[in-house]
Design a protein around this motif. Sequence first.
Motif, PDB file in Angstrom:
ATOM      1  N   UNK A  75      10.137  -4.250  -6.144  1.00  0.00           N
ATOM      2  CA  UNK A  75       9.568  -2.935  -5.910  1.00  0.00           C
ATOM      3  C   UNK A  75       8.192  -2.725  -6.503  1.00  0.00           C
ATOM      4  N   UNK A  76       7.560  -3.801  -6.959  1.00  0.00           N
ATOM      5  CA  UNK A  76       6.227  -3.707  -7.566  1.00  0.00           C
ATOM      6  C   UNK A  76       5.215  -4.428  -6.682  1.00  0.00           C
ATOM      7  N   UNK A  77       3.973  -3.943  -6.654  1.00  0.00           N
ATOM      8  CA  UNK A  77       2.930  -4.692  -5.959  1.00  0.00           C
ATOM      9  C   UNK A  77       2.730  -6.044  -6.650  1.00  0.00           C
ATOM     10  N   UNK A  78       2.752  -7.092  -5.852  1.00  0.00           N
ATOM     11  CA  UNK A  78       2.589  -8.430  -6.396  1.00  0.00           C
ATOM     12  C   UNK A  78       1.722  -9.240  -5.438  1.00  0.00           C
ATOM     13  N   UNK A  79       1.296 -10.399  -5.917  1.00  0.00           N
ATOM     14  CA  UNK A  79       0.377 -11.234  -5.154  1.00  0.00           C
ATOM     15  C   UNK A  79       0.873 -12.667  -5.257  1.00  0.00           C
ATOM     16  N   UNK A  80       1.083 -13.288  -4.085  1.00  0.00           N
ATOM     17  CA  UNK A  80       1.766 -14.575  -4.033  1.00  0.00           C
ATOM     18  C   UNK A  80       0.911 -15.653  -3.387  1.00  0.00           C
ATOM     19  N   UNK A  81       1.197 -16.877  -3.760  1.00  0.00           N
ATOM     20  CA  UNK A  81       0.614 -18.053  -3.138  1.00  0.00           C
ATOM     21  C   UNK A  81       1.770 -18.856  -2.568  1.00  0.00           C
ATOM     22  N   UNK A  82       1.748 -19.079  -1.263  1.00  0.00           N
ATOM     23  CA  UNK A  82       2.828 -19.793  -0.583  1.00  0.00           C
ATOM     24  C   UNK A  82       4.196 -19.193  -0.919  1.00  0.00           C
ATOM     25  N   UNK A  83       4.249 -17.869  -0.958  1.00  0.00           N
ATOM     26  CA  UNK A  83       5.511 -17.177  -1.196  1.00  0.00           C
ATOM     27  C   UNK A  83       5.922 -17.039  -2.649  1.00  0.00           C
TER      28      UNK A  83
ATOM     29  N   UNK B  24       0.825  -1.209   0.000  1.00  0.00           N
ATOM     30  CA  UNK B  24       0.000   0.000   0.000  1.00  0.00           C
ATOM     31  C   UNK B  24       0.861   1.262   0.000  1.00  0.00           C
ATOM     32  N   UNK B  25       1.977   1.224   0.707  1.00  0.00           N
ATOM     33  CA  UNK B  25       2.892   2.377   0.722  1.00  0.00           C
ATOM     34  C   UNK B  25       3.522   2.580  -0.656  1.00  0.00           C
ATOM     35  N   UNK B  26       3.905   1.488  -1.316  1.00  0.00           N
ATOM     36  CA  UNK B  26       4.497   1.590  -2.651  1.00  0.00           C
ATOM     37  C   UNK B  26       3.480   2.150  -3.632  1.00  0.00           C
ATOM     38  N   UNK B  27       2.242   1.704  -3.539  1.00  0.00           N
ATOM     39  CA  UNK B  27       1.183   2.230  -4.406  1.00  0.00           C
ATOM     40  C   UNK B  27       1.001   3.727  -4.154  1.00  0.00           C
ATOM     41  N   UNK B  28       1.012   4.133  -2.893  1.00  0.00           N
ATOM     42  CA  UNK B  28       0.820   5.545  -2.538  1.00  0.00           C
ATOM     43  C   UNK B  28       1.926   6.436  -3.102  1.00  0.00           C
ATOM     44  N   UNK B  29       3.124   5.886  -3.311  1.00  0.00           N
ATOM     45  CA  UNK B  29       4.266   6.653  -3.838  1.00  0.00           C
ATOM     46  C   UNK B  29       4.188   6.865  -5.345  1.00  0.00           C
ATOM     47  N   UNK B  30       3.346   6.121  -6.031  1.00  0.00           N
ATOM     48  CA  UNK B  30       3.307   6.173  -7.492  1.00  0.00           C
ATOM     49  C   UNK B  30       2.731   7.494  -7.994  1.00  0.00           C
ATOM     50  N   UNK B  31       3.132   7.897  -9.208  1.00  0.00           N
ATOM     51  CA  UNK B  31       2.497   9.061  -9.822  1.00  0.00           C
ATOM     52  C   UNK B  31       0.988   8.805  -9.940  1.00  0.00           C
ATOM     53  N   UNK B  32       0.215   9.866  -9.972  1.00  0.00           N
ATOM     54  CA  UNK B  32      -1.245   9.781  -9.885  1.00  0.00           C
ATOM     55  C   UNK B  32      -1.880   8.746 -10.808  1.00  0.00           C
TER      56      UNK B  32
END
Length: 145
Positions: free
Chosen positions: A79-87, A44-52
């Motif tokens: 450094x990108x938002x990602x989504x993992x299953x069992x790491x 969420x912090x990384x997303x908040x840092x992105x340009x609009x």
Amino acid sequence: MSRTYEGFTAEERAAMKTHAAEVRKEARAGSRADKAAEAVRDVLAKIAEMPTSDRIMAERVHAVVTANAPMLAPKLWYGMPAYALDGKIVCFFQNADKFKARYATFGFNDLAELDEGTMWATSFALTEVTAEVEERLAALVRQWW
């Protein structure tokens, strides 16, 4: 005509350094629940840092993935938002600004098993996340589980 290899771009080197820091941070984290909570905060912090424009798309992608694939754990990946299953990373959002691209990308790793015949897409260019795009992304993240 010969081409010379000029090495990684500054953005690629930065992404590799970021990933190394992510791995070290995860190794130092406490309990599994603490790691998961911290990973969500980091995403969420990384997303908040992105340009609009990137931030708006990333927020919507995050909402779609977490609502439609609750078993996937948000975490940072290069450094990108990602989504993992069992790491293991299943899908990720790459903002346009990260590599100075003209569009953002939502991609899947092979764990997603989006197989469709002998050829299929594993990443999608995004210039805007509309209701139609949200529906397509939701269908894709639900498809493999």
